[in-house]
Motif scaffolding. Structure first.
Motif, short mmCIF file in Angstrom:
data_model
loop_
_atom_site.label_atom_id
_atom_site.label_comp_id
_atom_site.label_asym_id
_atom_site.label_seq_id
_atom_site.Cartn_x
_atom_site.Cartn_y
_atom_site.Cartn_z
N VAL A 1 0.86 -1.18 0.00
CA VAL A 1 0.00 0.00 0.00
C VAL A 1 0.90 1.23 0.00
CG1 VAL A 1 -1.80 1.29 1.23
CG2 VAL A 1 -1.81 -1.23 1.25
N LYS A 2 0.78 2.04 -1.01
CA LYS A 2 1.65 3.21 -1.14
C LYS A 2 1.00 4.47 -0.57
CE LYS A 2 3.94 1.34 -5.21
NZ LYS A 2 4.30 1.57 -6.63
N SER A 3 -0.28 4.46 -0.54
CA SER A 3 -0.96 5.66 -0.03
C SER A 3 -0.84 5.72 1.49
CB SER A 3 -2.43 5.63 -0.45
OG SER A 3 -3.12 6.71 0.14
N LEU A 4 -0.56 6.93 2.02
CA LEU A 4 -0.44 7.09 3.47
C LEU A 4 -1.81 7.23 4.13
CD1 LEU A 4 2.58 9.56 3.62
CD2 LEU A 4 2.59 7.09 3.98
N LYS B 1 -3.67 3.88 5.45
CA LYS B 1 -2.74 2.84 5.07
C LYS B 1 -2.97 1.55 5.84
CE LYS B 1 2.19 1.96 4.52
NZ LYS B 1 3.55 2.52 4.63
N GLU C 1 -3.86 -2.01 4.30
CA GLU C 1 -2.97 -3.15 4.45
C GLU C 1 -3.71 -4.34 5.04
OE1 GLU C 1 0.19 -1.62 6.80
OE2 GLU C 1 1.39 -0.98 5.05
#
Length: 405
Positions: A138-141, A144, A148
């Motif tokens: 998962v790249k989005s903060l 997150k 995940e």
């Protein structure tokens, strides 16, 4: 005005001259066309005549070729009939009965494909264990942790689904393998069953061939034994084999019967030949161009009469020669032979036998003769035979005219 009139007149005269010239040219062209047409017609007529002549020549050539074929066939028949005696002199008429022994040769088994087992099926492999894949990163903060967790849950759910599918496949594997083996076994059973049937059929056919060969060889052994003792049945059967080997043209069949008398060691032979009608009475064929016909030219009565008489004499001597030559054991001391034909009695309409030759001769007397250089009619006279004065006319031999040679 006068000038214009003269110009008009000149133009009119010129036009008339041109018209006349055109008419002349048209007339010339017409005449040229007519000459060309006439030439074409003449050329066509010439071609037609040439083709007709070529066709007529080809037809004549074909008719002449057919005449050549007919005459060649006729010559071949006459040469065969005139050399019936000579044809056997270079042949050893002895029959080695051992050559008649049957040796069984069985054909190969007709279904070799049934002897090959059906290939075993490729085993069904174990299904591979499922592999749990890593969750996607998962790249989005923002959110997150939640994402995940969702990704991990999706991975676990997919793995569980894959595992249950794998487990089901593993559990089904024994049944699938058993079904595969069952189908292969059924195919093999059908093959083996068909192989059994075909083998039994083949072995039965082989056994029948063996039985028939054994029976024929047993009969041959009995014939050889009987011939050694000189029994009548064995001698007659052997003579029948010898004379059956005497080859005559299909269109001139000759048959024989023989009776052996052990007490006197004499063989009585009767020979039946076709009648005079079976022998051509044609000298040659010719093509008559005027009537476009192929016509036979009749032979003389003298030639026809002499040819059939020659056939009668040749066959009589040929039969005596073949039988004496084939008897290496010396089973019979002499042969009495009668040769004739069957025809319809014009008085009764029934079949009747007409004898043409009656002769009796001993072995030693006959073997003194060199048949390669004889006149057959004179040889029969030398042997004391009674012969028809005119076999062509179906005149029988005079009764009681045979002298023992």
């Amino acid at each position: 005005m006068q000038h214009q009139s003269r110009l008009a007149d000149q133009r009119q005269q010129a036009a008339l001259r041109q018209q006349a010239a055109g008419a002349r040219r048209a007339e010339q062209a017409q005449r040229a066309a007519e000459r060309a047409q006439l030439a074409a017609e003449r050329a066509s007529e010439a071609d037609r005549k040439r083709l007709e002549k070529a066709a007529a020549d080809a037809h004549v050539a074909a008719q002449l070729a057919e005449v050549d074929d007919l005459n060649a066939d006729l010559r071949g028949k006459y040469e065969t009939l005139d050399s019936l005696l000579q044809a056997t002199l270079d042949v050893d008429d002895f029959v080695d009965l051992e050559d008649l022994r049957v040796v069984v040769v069985h054909p190969p088994f007709g279904r070799p494909d049934l002897k090959r087992p059906f290939p075993a099926p490729t085993p069904i492999p174990d299904p591979p264990l499922p592999v749990k894949r890593a969750p996607e990163e998962v790249k989005s903060l923002f959110g997150k942790k939640k994402k995940e967790a969702e990704a991990l849950a999706a991975v676990e759910q997919q793995y569980a689904s894959d595992y249950y599918a794998w487990q089901a496949a593993v559990e089904a594997l024994p049944a699938r393998r058993a079904e595969q083996l069952q189908k292969h076994s059924e195919v093999e059973q059908r093959r083996l069953g068909q192989l059994t049937l075909e083998t039994e059929k083949y072995e039965a056919e082989c056994a029948l061939r063996e039985t028939e060969a054994a029976e024929q060889n047993e009969a041959l052994d009995q014939l050889i034994t009987g011939l050694g003792y000189g029994t009548a049945d064995a001698v007659q059967e052997y003579v029948g084999i010898v004379l059956a080997n005497s080859v005559y043209p299909d269109w001139f069949p000759v048959s024989h019967t023989a009776v052996f008398e052990p007490a006197t060691a004499e063989l009585a032979v009767r020979v039946l030949i076709p009648g005079p009608d079976s022998v051509p009475s044609i000298k040659h064929y010719k093509y008559v161009k005027a009537t476009d016909e192929i016509t036979p030219v009749a032979g003389t009565q003298k030639d026809t009469k002499e040819r059939y008489a020659g056939i009668v004499h040749n066959v009589a001597l040929r039969t005596l020669h073949e039988v004496f030559e084939a008897d290496r054991r010396g089973l019979f001391k002499g042969i009495s032979l009668e040769l004739g034909t069957e025809t319809t009695n014009p008085a009764t309409g029934r079949p009747t036998y007409i004898p043409f030759v009656a002769v009796a001769t001993g072995r030693e007397r006959f073997e003194e003769i060199d048949l390669s250089g004889v006149v057959p009619g004179m040889t029969l006279e030398h042997l004391g035979a009674a012969t028809s004065k005119n076999p062509q006319g179906l005149v029988p031999v005079a009764p009681g005219g045979v002298r023992r040679a």
